[in-house]
Scaffold this active site. Structure first.
Site, short mmCIF file in Angstrom:
data_model
loop_
_atom_site.label_atom_id
_atom_site.label_comp_id
_atom_site.label_asym_id
_atom_site.label_seq_id
_atom_site.Cartn_x
_atom_site.Cartn_y
_atom_site.Cartn_z
N ASP A 1 60.39 -79.55 -53.51
CA ASP A 1 59.65 -81.27 -53.57
C ASP A 1 59.15 -81.25 -54.87
O ASP A 1 60.05 -81.08 -56.40
CB ASP A 1 57.91 -80.33 -52.57
CG ASP A 1 56.96 -79.46 -53.39
OD1 ASP A 1 56.95 -79.14 -54.66
OD2 ASP A 1 56.26 -78.82 -52.94
N THR B 1 56.84 -80.54 -57.27
CA THR B 1 56.06 -79.43 -58.46
C THR B 1 57.03 -78.91 -58.37
O THR B 1 56.31 -77.75 -60.00
CB THR B 1 54.85 -78.81 -57.91
OG1 THR B 1 55.84 -77.72 -56.32
CG2 THR B 1 53.99 -79.43 -56.95
N ARG B 2 58.18 -78.64 -58.32
CA ARG B 2 59.51 -77.97 -58.75
C ARG B 2 60.53 -78.91 -59.02
O ARG B 2 61.55 -79.37 -58.18
CB ARG B 2 60.06 -76.86 -57.63
CG ARG B 2 58.58 -75.81 -57.83
CD ARG B 2 59.17 -75.05 -56.51
NE ARG B 2 58.19 -74.01 -56.58
CZ ARG B 2 57.55 -73.79 -55.79
NH1 ARG B 2 57.10 -74.31 -55.48
NH2 ARG B 2 56.69 -72.43 -54.98
N HIS C 1 52.65 -76.48 -49.01
CA HIS C 1 52.60 -78.00 -50.23
C HIS C 1 52.09 -79.24 -49.32
O HIS C 1 52.47 -79.59 -48.11
CB HIS C 1 53.25 -78.09 -50.97
CG HIS C 1 52.64 -77.23 -51.73
ND1 HIS C 1 54.07 -77.40 -53.17
CD2 HIS C 1 52.61 -75.74 -51.77
CE1 HIS C 1 54.16 -75.43 -53.37
NE2 HIS C 1 52.94 -74.34 -53.00
N HIS D 1 59.34 -65.89 -60.33
CA HIS D 1 58.52 -65.55 -59.50
C HIS D 1 58.13 -64.94 -58.97
O HIS D 1 58.48 -63.24 -59.52
CB HIS D 1 59.01 -65.46 -58.22
CG HIS D 1 57.62 -66.27 -56.81
ND1 HIS D 1 57.11 -65.64 -56.20
CD2 HIS D 1 57.68 -67.48 -56.54
CE1 HIS D 1 55.68 -66.23 -55.38
NE2 HIS D 1 56.52 -66.70 -56.06
N LYS E 1 64.23 -68.64 -50.65
CA LYS E 1 62.84 -69.36 -50.21
C LYS E 1 63.31 -71.48 -50.14
O LYS E 1 62.11 -71.82 -49.49
CB LYS E 1 62.76 -69.76 -51.97
CG LYS E 1 61.32 -68.34 -52.06
CD LYS E 1 60.89 -68.46 -53.60
CE LYS E 1 59.96 -68.30 -53.38
NZ LYS E 1 59.15 -70.11 -53.34
N HIS F 1 54.48 -63.52 -47.47
CA HIS F 1 53.50 -63.48 -48.55
C HIS F 1 52.34 -62.36 -47.99
O HIS F 1 52.14 -61.55 -49.68
CB HIS F 1 52.82 -64.31 -48.89
CG HIS F 1 54.21 -65.52 -49.17
ND1 HIS F 1 54.52 -66.08 -48.79
CD2 HIS F 1 53.96 -65.85 -50.89
CE1 HIS F 1 55.62 -66.48 -49.28
NE2 HIS F 1 54.81 -67.23 -50.86
N GLN G 1 50.22 -74.08 -60.01
CA GLN G 1 51.63 -73.78 -60.36
C GLN G 1 51.30 -73.00 -61.91
O GLN G 1 51.95 -72.51 -62.89
CB GLN G 1 52.32 -75.57 -60.48
CG GLN G 1 52.89 -76.17 -59.46
CD GLN G 1 53.77 -75.31 -58.65
OE1 GLN G 1 54.48 -75.06 -59.38
NE2 GLN G 1 53.46 -74.95 -57.31
N LYS H 1 51.52 -69.32 -62.69
CA LYS H 1 53.43 -68.64 -63.34
C LYS H 1 53.26 -68.64 -64.40
O LYS H 1 53.55 -67.10 -64.87
CB LYS H 1 54.12 -69.39 -63.05
CG LYS H 1 54.51 -69.69 -61.89
CD LYS H 1 55.34 -70.94 -61.16
CE LYS H 1 55.57 -71.06 -59.69
NZ LYS H 1 56.62 -72.19 -59.61
#
Length: 419
Positions: free
Chosen positions: A64, A66-67, A101, A166, A176, A192, A294, A297
């Site tokens: 998506d 966000t990456r 998401h 990650h 993933k 998770h 996000q 990280k």
């Protein structure tokens, strides 16, 4: 030195005698264009693609908004190669691996697909619609794997995305795209949850860490879930901090992902001989600081270079807020023991990130430059600031006169590794 924040930059004014280093990855200049890099990688998949048959349903899974992955470049080249092998446009669909998401807007779909938008069908994965999910089985640890129906029922599945660090799955990319990217909320949460040791109060599994795959229980769960889909192949990029494609790995979904992880770790790890009193870290601007989940990280990686009790200044605009409505609610817990207990009783991925945030907020003093409400930043145990100069002024009051500092301009990509 300029540090990015959303779509703008702040100049950093730090005395040179205070600076230990600017922590950056040393990126070699690619010898060919991004398109050539992708084509070369895909050439290794010709034998597999030649086995595709006309009329087979082909699903391409991608990330998506966000990456950023370079999808507007590689998806077109991938589709061209599939067309050349006899796969028709109408037999292909791109599934955006949202995990848990939010859905993507039309504008975001256009950015992800580039010139393919309107030509190849695109749909967002929905982790909460049981009619769009298929149960595939259990992992060896008892995790029930439910996957997007279009992905599960496709004749051929191709996973795409980008490889990066990650903070508890070791690396992104590869497996993933299936778990958690194309999985039900229940499966996402269960995979998770493996981040925690089995015994109550025993905290996080030490192998569930940045850059670690061996013995990592979260990675193990993802591998088993992906194996149930058995993708035809993967295409994963490696990006420079400025988002240029510098490498691509295509082929067997296990082997090529591991090759990409080894390459990434070698390029994006930064050895340090000492930790600092102050670390100033930028996520690298939009979209890496689109929301706090996000941005975490960069907070996690930057903290690896910081002394216990030191000061971390984090630049993260967070124009989309936290990234999920449930994230902030977890900060009703102020004690880590109570937080961990609640997380074990009602595990949420966002709760895990909130727990990790609170751990660092209590180990260090964190000054957050963001658009989040100041009172909410304080409730998360951090110190709010509206600009970098304001943040540095607040940091100065907490630092010794002889302090030493690191600056990390691209905090979401480089990992400080103490020697």
């Amino acid at each position: 030195m300029e540090l990015r924040y959303g779509d703008i930059s702040f100049p950093l004014d730090l005395p040179p005698d205070k600076l230990l280093a600017a922590i950056r990855a040393v990126i070699p200049s690619p010898s060919c264009s991004p398109a050539a890099i992708i084509r070369t990688a895909l050439a290794g998949c010709d034998a597999v693609i030649s086995g595709f048959r006309p009329g087979e349903r082909v699903v391409i899974v991608t990330s998506d908004i966000t990456r950023y992955t370079g999808s507007e470049i590689y998806l077109l080249l991938l589709v061209e190669r599939l067309n050349a092998a006899g796969v028709r446009d109408q037999d292909m669909e791109i599934v955006v691996a949202l995990g848990i998401h939010r859905r993507q807007t039309e504008h975001e779909h256009r950015k992800i697909l580039g010139s393919l938008y309107g030509r190849i069908r695109v749909s967002d994965h929905d982790c909460d619609d049981p009619g769009k999910l298929v149960y595939l089985g259990k992992t060896s640890a008892g995790i029930e794997v439910e996957i997007n129906r279009k992905v599960a029922e496709a004749d051929r599945v191709i996973l795409t995305g980008t490889i990066g660090f990650h903070y508890f799955a070791g690396f992104g990319g590869g497996r993933k795209a299936i778990l958690p990217g194309s999985a039900s909320r229940k499966s996402c949460m269960a995979s998770h949850f493996a981040v925690l040791n089995p015994e109550a109060g025993s905290g996080k599994n030490p192998c569930a860490a940045t850059g670690v795959l061996d013995g990592n229980p979260v990675h193990g769960a993802m591998i088993e879930g992906c194996a149930m889909v058995n993708p035809a192949f993967i295409l994963n990029t490696v990006l420079a901090p400025d988002k240029r494609i510098i490498a691509a790995f295509a082929g067997d979904w296990r082997e090529k992902h591991l090759d990409g992880c080894r390459y990434y770790a070698e390029l994006f790890s930064y050895p340090i001989r000492e930790k600092a009193d102050l670390v100033v870290v930028s996520c690298g601007g939009f979209p890496k600081d689109i929301n706090f989940i996000q941005a975490h990280k960069s907070m996690e990686y930057g903290s690896q270079a910081l002394k216990e009790g030191g000061v971390l200044v984090l630049l993260a605009q967070c124009r989309d807020g936290y990234g999920n409505d449930t994230f902030f609610r977890w900060f009703r817990f102020k004690e880590l023991s109570a937080f961990e207990s609640a997380l074990r009783n009602n595990y949420e991925i966002n709760g895990q990130t909130a727990y990790s945030t609170l751990q660092k907020a209590q180990r260090f003093r964190v000054v957050l430059v963001s658009e989040l409400p100041p009172e909410e930043v304080e409730n998360m145990g951090m110190i709010p600031a509206a600009t970098l100069p304001e943040a540095l002024e607040k940091a100065a009051a907490m630092l010794p006169k002889d302090y030493k500092a690191y600056v990390i301009p691209e905090g979401g990509t480089v990992l400080p590794v103490p020697l």
